[in-house]
Design an enzyme around this catalytic site. Structure first.
Site, mmCIF file in Angstrom:
data_model
loop_
_atom_site.group_PDB
_atom_site.id
_atom_site.type_symbol
_atom_site.label_atom_id
_atom_site.label_comp_id
_atom_site.label_asym_id
_atom_site.label_seq_id
_atom_site.Cartn_x
_atom_site.Cartn_y
_atom_site.Cartn_z
ATOM 1 N N GLN A 5 -14.430 3.027 -9.494
ATOM 2 C CA GLN A 5 -13.035 2.557 -9.541
ATOM 3 C C GLN A 5 -12.925 1.076 -9.166
ATOM 4 O OE1 GLN A 5 -10.298 2.278 -6.646
ATOM 5 N NE2 GLN A 5 -8.966 3.982 -7.243
ATOM 6 N N HIS B 242 -10.613 -4.063 -9.793
ATOM 7 C CA HIS B 242 -10.940 -3.223 -10.951
ATOM 8 C C HIS B 242 -11.594 -3.998 -12.092
ATOM 9 C CE1 HIS B 242 -8.830 -0.270 -8.665
ATOM 10 N NE2 HIS B 242 -7.757 -1.025 -8.648
ATOM 11 N N ARG C 211 -12.571 -1.230 2.859
ATOM 12 C CA ARG C 211 -12.564 -1.497 1.412
ATOM 13 C C ARG C 211 -11.906 -2.845 1.122
ATOM 14 N NH1 ARG C 211 -8.574 -0.088 -2.738
ATOM 15 N NH2 ARG C 211 -9.534 0.313 -4.770
ATOM 16 N N GLN D 125 -1.568 -1.063 -3.990
ATOM 17 C CA GLN D 125 -1.263 -2.395 -3.464
ATOM 18 C C GLN D 125 -0.217 -3.088 -4.331
ATOM 19 O OE1 GLN D 125 -4.834 -4.349 -2.216
ATOM 20 N NE2 GLN D 125 -3.793 -6.248 -1.791
ATOM 21 N N SER E 238 -4.788 3.185 -7.941
ATOM 22 C CA SER E 238 -5.769 2.332 -7.256
ATOM 23 C C SER E 238 -5.958 2.791 -5.811
ATOM 24 C CB SER E 238 -5.330 0.861 -7.357
ATOM 25 O OG SER E 238 -6.295 0.015 -6.798
ATOM 26 N N LEU E 239 -5.563 1.970 -4.839
ATOM 27 C CA LEU E 239 -5.619 2.366 -3.427
ATOM 28 C C LEU E 239 -5.011 3.758 -3.222
ATOM 29 C CD1 LEU E 239 -5.522 1.891 -0.249
ATOM 30 C CD2 LEU E 239 -3.233 1.001 -0.693
#
Length: 307
Positions: A250, A201, A116, A11, A91-92
């Protein structure tokens, strides 16, 4: 370049118009976008190609970025049979990596990251969540400062290790803003609040974990085509059980992106980024190995020509 690692952006890499060249010139891309729109019940062509404010909202940004990344990957894979040493994402992007490793169907992945995003948004409602980018401070200084401030009641955590001297922290927006002078005093060149309404996170997202685990159980496959590098551990995993545990962790653990690249760099001669070029920029600060980004048909042809 036959010894490559595939990487996928997260993102913050979204922008209006991304994927348009694929959509206009590759029937496969058009079909993938149409099917994804049917699956989640909103129009990806409007989200990706028309001016709107939804693309910066996490529940729309996540599936949009993942979809464009997987289109770039699919178009590449149709013309090139290079099997990567491993795959990883920021991340994503770890979800994109999982789909690229055949651990999840791309349509399941699109719906999963949409959900999510909704879970993350819900977890952060009413808590004034935010994120801040720090430039010029080393990891230990940031960890010590945030730890000390948490002991004083502030909600602040290191969230993304993007490169030496480039860390993102997450938490309560007022707490983050109040620490700006402290970070500057410690030597930060910049301390900038990001335009985010979630605190990724960090423990503020713990309420989203159980539901995310349900979706992971539903949509992850048992076997992967290649290892995936975890954001949480910076090490490889290759099973549904590990993926489910690590992707739940995560949500509340920092992204060890820099550590992941350093972990795999000796096993590769190049990185290929699918659907964005943000990681190419980060990698320049981390490794001497080249990164090639595929964002449109021209860059796709250029990378294919290198193979």
């Amino acid at each position: 370049m036959n010894n490559s690692i595939f990487i996928f952006p997260g993102q913050g890499s979204q922008k209006i118009g991304m994927g348009k060249d694929f959509y206009d010139n590759a029937p496969l891309a058009k079909k993938m976008i149409e099917k994804a729109s049917q699956r989640v019940g909103f129009d990806f062509t409007a989200l990706l190609f028309e001016e709107n404010d939804r693309l910066d909202q996490t529940e729309f940004a996540q599936p949009a970025i993942l979809l464009v990344s997987l289109i770039a990957h699919r178009l590449f894979s149709e013309q090139c049979k290079v099997i990567p040493q491993s795959v990883l994402g920021h991340s994503l992007g770890e979800f994109s990596a999982l789909s690229a490793a055949s651990a999840m169907d791309y349509l399941d992945a699109v719906e999963l990251v949409h959900q999510r995003g909704l879970l993350m948004k819900e977890a952060c409602e009413g808590i004034n969540a935010g994120m801040m980018a720090l430039l010029g401070l080393d990891d230990v200084s940031v960890e010590n400062l945030t730890c000390k401030e948490r002991e004083l009641g502030k909600k602040v955590w290191a969230a993304n290790y993007n490169g030496d001297g480039q860390i993102v922290i997450a938490g309560n927006k007022d707490d983050l803003a109040s620490l700006e002078p402290l970070f500057k005093e410690a030597g930060a060149k910049k301390a900038v609040l990001l335009p985010m309404s979630v605190a990724s996170h960090c423990p503020l997202l713990s309420s989203a974990q159980p539901k995310l685990e349900e979706y992971l159980e539903k949509w992850l496959k048992e076997s992967f085509a290649m290892p995936v590098i975890s954001n949480v551990t910076a090490s490889a995993y290759q099973s549904k059980a590990e993926a489910k545990r690590l992707l739940s962790e995560q949500l509340v653990s920092p992204v060890k992106y820099k550590q992941s690249i350093l972990h795999v760099e000796n096993a590769t001669d190049s990185f290929i980024e699918f659907g964005g070029s943000v990681l190419k920029g980060l990698n320049k600060r981390i490794t001497q190995k080249p990164t090639h980004s595929i964002t449109d048909m021209k860059s796709l042809d250029e990378v294919l020509a290198l193979l």
